[in-house]
Write an enzyme that holds these catalytic residues in place. Structure first.
Site, PDB file in Angstrom:
ATOM      1  N   PHE A 169      53.973  80.439  21.766  1.00 48.85           N
ATOM      2  CA  PHE A 169      53.399  80.609  23.103  1.00 48.85           C
ATOM      3  C   PHE A 169      52.498  79.419  23.400  1.00 48.85           C
ATOM      4  CE2 PHE A 169      50.287  81.922  26.244  1.00 48.85           C
ATOM      5  CZ  PHE A 169      51.115  82.459  27.221  1.00 48.85           C
ATOM      6  N   ASP A 183      48.944  73.398  18.516  1.00 52.84           N
ATOM      7  CA  ASP A 183      48.331  74.200  19.577  1.00 52.84           C
ATOM      8  C   ASP A 183      47.375  75.175  18.890  1.00 52.84           C
ATOM      9  OD1 ASP A 183      47.637  76.122  21.422  1.00 52.84           O
ATOM     10  OD2 ASP A 183      49.633  76.331  22.281  1.00 52.84           O
ATOM     11  N   LYS A 194      40.564  79.039  24.634  1.00 55.28           N
ATOM     12  CA  LYS A 194      40.055  80.383  24.358  1.00 55.28           C
ATOM     13  C   LYS A 194      38.580  80.457  23.937  1.00 55.28           C
ATOM     14  CE  LYS A 194      44.168  83.059  24.310  1.00 55.28           C
ATOM     15  NZ  LYS A 194      45.470  82.409  24.223  1.00 55.28           N
TER      16      LYS A 194
END
Ligand SMILES: *Cc1c(COP(=O)(O)O)cnc(C)c1O
Length: 404
Positions: free
Chosen positions: A139, A224, A253
């Site tokens: 993702f 990532d 995040k």
């Protein structure tokens, strides 16, 4: 407004991208707890999906945001910004990166990584090195390029034709990767521990092998770390578990403790491909977002949150392993630090999540059979004990298999 009024308003005016949400609205949070509009406290083992690492309303973060907002919220990147320079320094001093660029989200940081990788090869004269290899079940975000990078058809097929020159291969399969590499390969982009697909760690040997393949073929390695970075896995950055260094990595995040900010981080030899005019952002790296990021690093240092998170994570894993012994329905417990996935051999994840919610504990579910825990790094053993007690009871209730 009460909950029903909020839901009615949402259904009328908000696009239905999140479907029927868990029926609650929170009005404030403190530490490990979120409080609903009707005053009930919920123990937060999802942390805003790996965002709220300091817990809710951390005083250091609140003060930093309040103070900075009184002085100056926004300032254009046409001018030098002290907080931006300081936060870039924090990241570089604590990682393998030499240079940083700030974005407003994880997807946007990944977009920057893709642009930088392509530009790096272009400026070296390798005009045909443009393809990015990613992993299945990955993702990387919701923008057009990052859905093409995301190796899950459910996120990208509806939006075809996709941004070209992305392809994905299965994780932990070096043979498949070797086969996929050719003269057009620009970079390999992966999450060292996949988050959204249910906490799937890459093996040590795999990451070592990927690094070798990159080195041999003049391919950039992009990690990532939007979810697995910032102390989530028990080390400050996910790559630190693997004795390798990526050429580029991305953060978001938890970087702002809940305030939106992302970072594109790279070694000098790649970062220098970006020259004036090649990339930019209106909001990225603004004084307020960077004040939040600085407060996060300060809290991590002052409260030893990475070390403490690792310790509590190990405690939670030991409890979950015992729970697995007791409940046959648990088939796997995996992850690292406070990035935890648990798989059932029946499709009960959504029900487990709902019953935990009834008991005022927030957890995540992935697909039908996986639950995911991403608590704030400030989680303590006493919270873990509550989680396990309730999970034990919920599982006994669902499977009727209480063995004492
Ligand atoms: C959440 C996530 C993203 C996307 O971040 P946004 O801030 O939602 O754009 C990208 N990569 C990974 C690994 C993520 O977990």
């Amino acid at each position: 407004m009460n909950l029903n009024e909020i839901i009615a308003l949402d259904k009328k005016y908000f696009m239905n991208t999140f479907g029927d949400r868990t029926p609650v609205a929170f009005s404030y949070g403190r530490g490990m707890y979120l409080y609903s509009t009707d005053g009930a406290g919920y123990l937060d083992f999802l942390g805003g999906i790996a965002v709220s690492s300091l817990g809710h309303s951390h005083p250091g973060l609140v003060d930093a945001i309040s103070e900075q907002s009184r002085n100056m919220i926004h300032c254009s990147n046409l001018y030098y910004i002290e907080n931006q320079a300081l936060l870039a320094q924090e990241i570089c001093m604590s990682s393998c990166a030499d240079k940083v660029f700030f974005s407003n989200s994880g997807a946007e940081a990944n977009e920057g990584a893709i642009k930088l990788a392509r530009l790096y090869h272009r400026k070296k004269g390798s005009l045909d090195k443009y393809e990015i290899i990613t992993l299945e079940d990955s993702f990387h975000g919701r923008t057009l390029a990052t859905i093409a990078a995301t190796g899950q058809p459910k996120y990208n097929l509806p939006f075809s034709p996709l941004t070209p020159k992305f392809k994905s291969v299965p994780m932990n399969d070096l043979g498949a990767l070797e086969k996929a590499v050719d003269g057009n390969t620009c970079a390999i982009m992966l999450e060292p521990i996949q988050g959204e697909s249910g906490v799937n760690p890459a093996t040590y040997e795999y990451i070592k092998g990927v690094r070798d393949i990159c080195d041999k073929n003049d391919i950039l390695l992009i990690f990532d770390e939007v979810q697995c970075g910032m102390g989530r896995t028990g080390k400050l950055y996910g790559y630190m578990h693997y004795d390798v260094e990526p050429d580029i990595f991305t953060l978001a995040k938890a970087l702002g403790g809940g305030f939106p900010i992302g970072a594109l981080c790279a070694k000098d030899f790649v970062a220098s491909a970006f020259e004036p005019g090649d990339h930019g952002s209106t909001f990225g790296g603004n004084p307020l977002a960077c004040a939040a990021g600085l407060a996060v690093f300060r809290a991590y240092r002052d409260e030893k949150l990475v070390e403490k998170g690792a310790e509590t994570g190990a405690y939670i894993f030991s409890l979950l392993d015992s729970l697995k012994e007791k409940h046959d329905v648990i088939s796997d417990v995996r992850g690292s630090g406070l990035m935890i996935g648990m798989t059932f051999n029946k499709d009960i994840a959504v029900e487990v999540k709902a019953r935990m919610f009834d008991r005022k504990i927030l957890i995540g579910s992935v697909k039908k059979s996986i639950i995911r825990l991403l608590p704030p790094l400030v989680v303590k053993k006493e919270h873990a004990d509550i989680l396990i007690r309730e999970l034990d009871s919920v599982l006994s209730g669902i499977t009727g298999s209480k063995i004492q």
